[in-house]
Scaffold this motif. Sequence first.
Motif, short mmCIF file in Angstrom:
data_model
loop_
_atom_site.label_atom_id
_atom_site.label_comp_id
_atom_site.label_asym_id
_atom_site.label_seq_id
_atom_site.Cartn_x
_atom_site.Cartn_y
_atom_site.Cartn_z
N MET A 1 -3.38 11.82 -3.31
CA MET A 1 -3.76 10.47 -2.91
C MET A 1 -3.33 10.18 -1.47
O MET A 1 -4.06 9.56 -0.70
CB MET A 1 -3.15 9.42 -3.85
CG MET A 1 -3.81 9.30 -5.21
SD MET A 1 -5.61 9.22 -5.21
CE MET A 1 -5.90 7.66 -4.39
N ILE A 2 -2.12 10.63 -1.12
CA ILE A 2 -1.65 10.43 0.26
C ILE A 2 -2.55 11.20 1.21
O ILE A 2 -2.97 10.69 2.26
CB ILE A 2 -0.17 10.86 0.40
CG1 ILE A 2 0.71 10.00 -0.51
CG2 ILE A 2 0.30 10.76 1.84
CD1 ILE A 2 2.13 10.51 -0.65
N SER B 1 3.95 9.39 5.86
CA SER B 1 3.66 10.78 5.48
C SER B 1 4.55 11.78 6.21
O SER B 1 4.86 12.83 5.68
CB SER B 1 2.21 11.13 5.82
OG SER B 1 1.34 10.34 5.07
N PHE C 1 -4.06 4.97 7.70
CA PHE C 1 -3.17 6.14 7.71
C PHE C 1 -1.82 5.78 7.10
O PHE C 1 -1.28 4.70 7.33
CB PHE C 1 -2.99 6.64 9.14
CG PHE C 1 -2.45 8.04 9.22
CD1 PHE C 1 -3.29 9.13 9.19
CD2 PHE C 1 -1.08 8.26 9.31
CE1 PHE C 1 -2.81 10.41 9.25
CE2 PHE C 1 -0.58 9.55 9.37
CZ PHE C 1 -1.44 10.63 9.34
N ASP C 2 -1.29 6.69 6.29
CA ASP C 2 0.03 6.44 5.69
C ASP C 2 1.09 7.03 6.62
O ASP C 2 1.35 8.24 6.59
CB ASP C 2 0.09 7.12 4.32
CG ASP C 2 1.46 6.97 3.71
OD1 ASP C 2 2.01 5.87 3.76
OD2 ASP C 2 2.00 7.98 3.21
N VAL D 1 -5.94 9.23 1.72
CA VAL D 1 -5.98 8.11 2.67
C VAL D 1 -5.80 8.61 4.10
O VAL D 1 -6.43 8.09 5.03
CB VAL D 1 -4.94 7.00 2.36
CG1 VAL D 1 -5.21 6.36 1.03
CG2 VAL D 1 -3.53 7.49 2.45
N LYS E 1 0.84 -1.20 0.00
CA LYS E 1 0.00 0.00 0.00
C LYS E 1 0.88 1.25 0.00
O LYS E 1 0.70 2.15 -0.80
CB LYS E 1 -0.90 0.00 1.25
CG LYS E 1 -1.89 1.14 1.26
CD LYS E 1 -2.52 1.35 2.62
CE LYS E 1 -2.12 2.68 3.18
NZ LYS E 1 -2.38 2.83 4.59
N ASN E 2 1.83 1.25 0.91
CA ASN E 2 2.72 2.40 1.04
C ASN E 2 3.50 2.67 -0.25
O ASN E 2 3.59 3.80 -0.70
CB ASN E 2 3.68 2.11 2.21
CG ASN E 2 4.71 3.18 2.37
OD1 ASN E 2 5.68 3.21 1.63
ND2 ASN E 2 4.47 4.08 3.30
N LEU F 1 1.27 3.92 -3.10
CA LEU F 1 0.83 5.28 -2.80
C LEU F 1 1.93 6.30 -3.10
O LEU F 1 1.67 7.40 -3.57
CB LEU F 1 0.44 5.36 -1.32
CG LEU F 1 -0.51 6.44 -0.86
CD1 LEU F 1 -1.79 6.41 -1.65
CD2 LEU F 1 -0.82 6.27 0.62
N HIS F 2 3.17 5.90 -2.85
CA HIS F 2 4.27 6.85 -3.00
C HIS F 2 4.99 6.77 -4.34
O HIS F 2 6.03 7.38 -4.51
CB HIS F 2 5.28 6.67 -1.86
CG HIS F 2 4.80 7.25 -0.56
ND1 HIS F 2 5.04 8.55 -0.19
CD2 HIS F 2 4.05 6.72 0.42
CE1 HIS F 2 4.48 8.79 0.98
NE2 HIS F 2 3.87 7.69 1.37
N ARG G 1 0.25 12.31 -6.56
CA ARG G 1 0.55 11.47 -5.41
C ARG G 1 0.18 12.14 -4.10
O ARG G 1 -0.42 11.55 -3.22
CB ARG G 1 2.07 11.26 -5.40
CG ARG G 1 2.50 9.88 -5.31
CD ARG G 1 3.99 9.84 -5.43
NE ARG G 1 4.46 10.21 -6.77
CZ ARG G 1 5.72 10.13 -7.12
NH1 ARG G 1 6.61 9.72 -6.26
NH2 ARG G 1 6.09 10.44 -8.34
#
Lengths: 139, 486
Positions: free
Chosen positions: B120-121, B336, B332-333, B124, A46-47, A50-51, B117
């Motif tokens: 999107m971050i 971040s 949660f990312d 979430v 997922k990480n 996403l990145h 991106r």
Amino acid sequence: MYNRILLAVDGSDHSVRAANEAVKLAAGSAESQVTIVFVADYDNAKNEVLHSGSSLELDLQRRKKLQPVEETMAAENIPCKVEILHGTPGPAIVEYANKEKFDILVIGSRGLNSLQEMVLGSVSHKVVKRANCPVLIVK
Amino acid sequence: MAEKMKTQWFGNVRGDILAGIVVALALIPEAIAFSIIAGVDPMVGLYSSFSIAVIIAFVGGRPGMISAATGAMALLMVPLVRDHGLQYLLAATILTGVIQIIFGVFKVAKLMKFIPRAVMIGFVNALAILIFMAQVPHFLGINTLTYVFVAITLAIVYIVPRFFTAIPAPLIALVALTAVTIYYGFDMRTVGDLGTITQTLPTFLLPDVPFNLETLMIILPYSLALAVVGLLESLLTANIVDDMTGTSSDKNKESRGQGIANFVNGFFGGMAGCAMIGQSIINVKSGGRGRLSAFVAGTFLMFLIIVLGNVVIQIPMPVLVGIMIMVSIGTFDWSSFSYLKKAPKADAIVMVATVAIVVYTHDLSKGVFAGVLLSAIFFVAKISKIKVEKELQEAARYRVVGQLFFASVDDFLEKFDYEVEGQQVFIDFTDAHIWDDSGVGAVDRVVLKFKENGNGVVITGLDSGSQKLIDQLAIFNNEKAKLPTH
């Protein structure tokens, strides 16, 4: 001699050390070939998606991690190929090693995350227990 | 084609059935909790999860992905349910399906690449924060026992998987703590206090709303937001499943499939849903790869509800709260924070702004639109930095570096020294590109201003695109041309 050598790496310094030992093993025979295997961990999917902008970019990022190891091989003219697997690192490496019937598996002793190792147990330990071929753990 | 369908359905039967069962078990608490977030009976979320999972198994574009009732969608429908009631939600769900089918037909999935991106971050993270915030009223300041139950639930869901993974830990917490509550007769709020569970299969019904323009105007904004957010999360999830399985998928088919699933789901009394990141990861990890796993997940979920409906209403709320806190932590990312430090400032601002706008408006779609808009503005601002280097030797020589378009013309015009007289001025465009009418207009102005003072102007190094625009639009070669007055 060890002709089919599997080198499991995670992109850390430990994998470069493991690569150096794999080179020594491979130097023993002209026919030996090293397969570098890297597992893209399910837990990071997922990480990482996403990145990264695209699947191409993500693939490139992963291959970049393996570059130092590939360079080590290239410097000694050892024929090698790269295999990127998806899964949980320990089981994925074991499954691949047993399916492809390697002569020996070389793996670094400590991965990237020491906290995870404390809680989950180390990947190299799992691999030693369940792989059918000899395993060389590099400290 | 038939061969491909056969492998997608029956290429991995054992893995798919096992994973489907695991997913069904993990879905129960989530479907109930998301219904409570939306403000509807738990049955709405359960019916929705059943319908969507089963329909997507047939029409989806990404085998191995799990779709059902989700938090992102539930959060969007809160005001609609509060102000207009369940029937309007069902109508909105059907319209959401129609919009998503249209998006799929027109291949809107391609537009995903325009969503940066950072947005999107932010998406979430905002989703995680909203799910957490939705739990607060269910545990804050009720009683000590509630806190204890939330804590025990969290302990179970984080510690048990270290030793035992065959049954999803949230379900273990659910069963164990429900049993304890019933056995000791603890006085605690339960799912039954917030809605009813009916042990029947969903039936086909038209939503009970007046079919007129007024209804449409009420539901349309919600349906649009639901359609966009649903596709966004579904396509992100599809990318994650693509990566985990090392395969690719048909994103437009998935968009249409999500639409068909929501469309049908609305008639069967379900709330709009989409793909679920967490459940899809659980599915792939448990060995699910084909369409069969989503089908098994949906049907087994329905089976459990029909068998266990009586028990479900006795689930204590604090257990669901604990499970939802786990879901929000997992959503949660956490990288971040390092992203904020490492990423370019503009991206970091976009990410934070997206989160802030969602948390403020409680609307994920608004955050996404604002985030996309903001990053577009930042992009224009960044790319509009144009340089004009001046080399004064025997003649005035300028070298233009950058992109010449509507946002950069002002900068461009200021960079020239128009005071010279009777000179030959050279402007080199080798490292520049002219993009639009405004850019050509700017070149016109510069050339004509120099010509006014009796200078000659030579333009060199235009690339073919820029040359074409100049040929079509520029007026400076016209002998009678005057400086434009605007």
